[in-house]
Design an enzyme around this catalytic site. Sequence first.
Site, PDB file in Angstrom:
ATOM      1  N   GLY A   1       0.833  -1.193   0.000  1.00 39.81           N
ATOM      2  CA  GLY A   1       0.000   0.000   0.000  1.00 39.81           C
ATOM      3  C   GLY A   1       0.868   1.243   0.000  1.00 39.81           C
TER       4      GLY A   1
ATOM      5  N   GLY B   1       1.896   4.999   2.228  1.00 39.34           N
ATOM      6  CA  GLY B   1       1.874   5.719   3.491  1.00 39.34           C
ATOM      7  C   GLY B   1       1.957   7.206   3.272  1.00 39.34           C
ATOM      8  N   SER B   2       2.347   7.926   4.332  1.00 44.78           N
ATOM      9  CA  SER B   2       2.317   9.387   4.276  1.00 44.78           C
ATOM     10  C   SER B   2       3.340   9.961   3.318  1.00 44.78           C
ATOM     11  CB  SER B   2       2.554   9.952   5.676  1.00 44.78           C
ATOM     12  OG  SER B   2       3.773   9.461   6.206  1.00 44.78           O
ATOM     13  N   PHE B   3       4.457   9.242   3.062  1.00 41.73           N
ATOM     14  CA  PHE B   3       5.439   9.832   2.153  1.00 41.73           C
ATOM     15  C   PHE B   3       5.966   8.840   1.120  1.00 41.73           C
ATOM     16  CE2 PHE B   3       8.142   7.953   5.394  1.00 41.73           C
ATOM     17  CZ  PHE B   3       9.249   7.492   4.709  1.00 41.73           C
ATOM     18  N   GLY B   4       5.357   7.669   1.017  1.00 41.24           N
ATOM     19  CA  GLY B   4       5.861   6.731   0.029  1.00 41.24           C
ATOM     20  C   GLY B   4       5.057   5.456  -0.029  1.00 41.24           C
ATOM     21  N   VAL B   5       5.598   4.473  -0.748  1.00 42.47           N
ATOM     22  CA  VAL B   5       4.947   3.186  -0.965  1.00 42.47           C
ATOM     23  C   VAL B   5       5.502   2.180   0.032  1.00 42.47           C
ATOM     24  CG1 VAL B   5       4.512   1.353  -2.642  1.00 42.47           C
ATOM     25  CG2 VAL B   5       4.662   3.732  -3.404  1.00 42.47           C
ATOM     26  N   VAL B   6       4.632   1.275   0.503  1.00 37.25           N
ATOM     27  CA  VAL B   6       5.015   0.278   1.500  1.00 37.25           C
ATOM     28  C   VAL B   6       5.108  -1.089   0.834  1.00 37.25           C
ATOM     29  CG1 VAL B   6       4.456  -0.767   3.720  1.00 37.25           C
ATOM     30  CG2 VAL B   6       3.826   1.614   3.262  1.00 37.25           C
TER      31      VAL B   6
ATOM     32  N   LYS C   1       8.793   1.063   4.025  1.00 34.90           N
ATOM     33  CA  LYS C   1       8.210   2.236   3.380  1.00 34.90           C
ATOM     34  C   LYS C   1       9.324   3.006   2.664  1.00 34.90           C
ATOM     35  CE  LYS C   1       5.135   4.741   5.603  1.00 34.90           C
ATOM     36  NZ  LYS C   1       4.532   5.776   6.500  1.00 34.90           N
TER      37      LYS C   1
ATOM     38  N   ASP D   1      -3.876  12.058  11.504  1.00 32.32           N
ATOM     39  CA  ASP D   1      -4.376  11.278  10.371  1.00 32.32           C
ATOM     40  C   ASP D   1      -4.940   9.937  10.844  1.00 32.32           C
ATOM     41  OD1 ASP D   1      -5.008  10.972   7.714  1.00 32.32           O
ATOM     42  OD2 ASP D   1      -3.038  10.184   7.132  1.00 32.32           O
TER      43      ASP D   1
END
Length: 805
Positions: free
Chosen positions: A503, A505-510, A524, A631
């Site tokens: 998925g 996250g707040s600043f990138g892909v996990v 991440k 968030d």
Amino acid sequence: MTKLPTSPSSVAVTLLTVIILSISSFPSLTHALGSGSTIAISYGSATVCAVVASQPTQRIVCYNESSLTPIQIQPNISYSYISGGQNYFCAIRSDGYSLLCWYTTGVSSFLPKRIYYNDTVLLDNLAVGNDHVCAITTDGQVECWRGSVSNSSDNFPSQEEKFGSITSGFGFSCGILISTSRVRCWGNNSISRQIETEFTNNSMLSIVAGASHVCGIDSNGFLICHGNNQMGQLNIPLHSSGFSSLALGENHSCGIRLNGSVDCWGGGGEYSVNETEGISFESIVSGSNFTCGLTTRNFSVMCWGPGWSNGSNSGFLIPFGGEILPGPCVRSSCGECGIYPQSDILCSGFGTICKSNISCYEPVQSPPLIPPLPQPPSSPVSPRTSRELTRGLLAFAIVGSIGSVIGICTIIYCLWTGVCFGNKKIHNSVQPTITRAGSNGGAASNNSPLSRSSTIRRQGSRVLTMKRQRSGTSSKHADRAEEFSFAELAAAAGNFSLENKLGAGSFGVVYKGKLTDGREVAIKRGETGQKMKKFQEKESAFESELAFLSRLHHKHLVRLVGYCEEKEEKLLVYEYMKNGALYDHLHDKNNVEKSSSVINSWKIRIKIVLDASRGIEYLHNYAVPPIIHRDIKSSNILIDAHWTARVSDFGLSLMGPESERDFRPIKAAGTVGYIDPEYYGLNVLTTKSDVYGFGVVLLEILTGKRAIFKTDENGGAPVSIVDFAVPVIMSGELPRILDKRVGTPELNEAEAVELVAYTAMHCVNLEGKERPTITDIVANLERALTLCEGSHGSISSGAISIVSE
């Protein structure tokens, strides 16, 4: 009481002993400081009750001579303090808003009777006399119920008098005033006036009442007793210092010394401690004519004395069938004495046991280290020899203690840093200054007067004075995160292949990954865009998560494993959450359409949001400074292999103000559908902004709908879940909107679901001051889960804890 003269050599030996004890042994807990206990005696029926340890619910169990097995007390919920009187005992619920009592004889024996309920004025202390009950509120005021001691008594404390602790005897109560450390007594018994007068010149750390006498430890650490001495209950032992805990009966007194042994006096010599010789105790409590203690070895309860059920003085181990808590599991800072060993295990992660040794408390008027002592009239040792011996012992004690401390610190440093074993370097995120502006995505800004620049440091001395609620235990290895190379993480994540993508996250892909040592992790990876704004946002979110998660350790927060910084590559490594996000279970058709899905259970859904609320409570109430997540949403609530929920993604988080006032970040941040309207519209950020987002999550688990959804499967206008659900809940038609995939709640679940719904409705109020605190939410969800587990009818359905600020 007259303090006995002591020779210089004995002073040196005593000093050495105290130093060694303070370094090598754990201090005993005292019930005097707090006037509450985890053991209570209802002496009229020889009933002993206690709070169990190592279980998620800190419930009460009792035992008396007529029962062959322990008696499980209802309601089966958590309690903090209990205290007993004649044929009854009382307890404060762990959240402090309710006080319940149980009779131990008669037709209504062991049936709960609630005598206090107030979700705004909480109780923090408890003392039960022979026929009356007194308690202290969190602001230090005294309240009393039943019996001969009433709030209308002529000598009852005024609202201006604030107490740190209280204790109750036969027809009277006494307490220690916070402002002066003096003893203040009240009640309809003349003995109360006598005791108060006799304590007039004493500054006290603790006091405990018997039937008609009171003993306590003064600010110099000496034991003092006043009141009735008909049976020698005031005839304290020769060595009157070194006690950590006291327990008084009708005509006897007992105390625990710092080495854990018990001394008893008074009572005509019937309270022999021969049976307890060689046994160390953590705490003791007395009935009118017997005493019980909690053993250090296995946290079992031993009773002795002429009034115990076997009619002899022989020690008797009560078969409770498990460990008993050595102290209350509280959600507050433990102060300078620190946390009790194995606290997390004993409290099962739901609170902290604090050490409370008298020696940890600084005297109000500290005497000189070695006071001038009278020279004995005759002595086989010359004055010169005595002085040399004193100096030699003092030098040995001081040098030895300093050496021990230095050695311990060296070992801790070696283990902490790993330098002794050639370990890879450890990132310490607590030292640098983290500047957060609160812009969208967390962009940094240094030139706005409204930006919040906060230096995160270890707050050792400051933490001691904080009184924050704690719902979990910090790790011993806080502020540490492993540093990985980019090559290591790329290999672990299959070169960041799409099949490993979990998925965003707040600043990138996990991505899912597997380290070389076999650990499964979530990695991440920050996006590698070239635009300055994107770079600033990635940088700020990365630093935010690294800073926060490196110092936050709680069972309901996702744990940070490590990080990587190489050129423009910024990666964070987390523990892998096998069961994914709550959002996916609620809204992904591949999950929720399965009738056998684990999430399709009201009990499981309530447990998941309870777990998440405890994580948020830790951020708001125990982190120093407090943290506002900004968030909170169902996709940021992750679930591990054991279906324990944890809050994740701190890329937008900000450190909140130390005061309760709001503050204004430059620009609101969050997710549409979850963001607080007051924060979005007025730019006012408080912990209540997280409460709003969590309220939306509660509505999601109730209805199964997204935060923003369309009214028609084929399209239609977007609708907010708040606008959809709140009017229905208010109209009393909740069943109409419940998620049909879970099914109709059973009888014991219906009340729980209704409680969750009303809590959610209050969480999403437009005004933050009308929303409950996260602590109130935790309390409600705990009650809801208890109801789901089959305790229907034990708690009033109308007792909904909603507090506005």
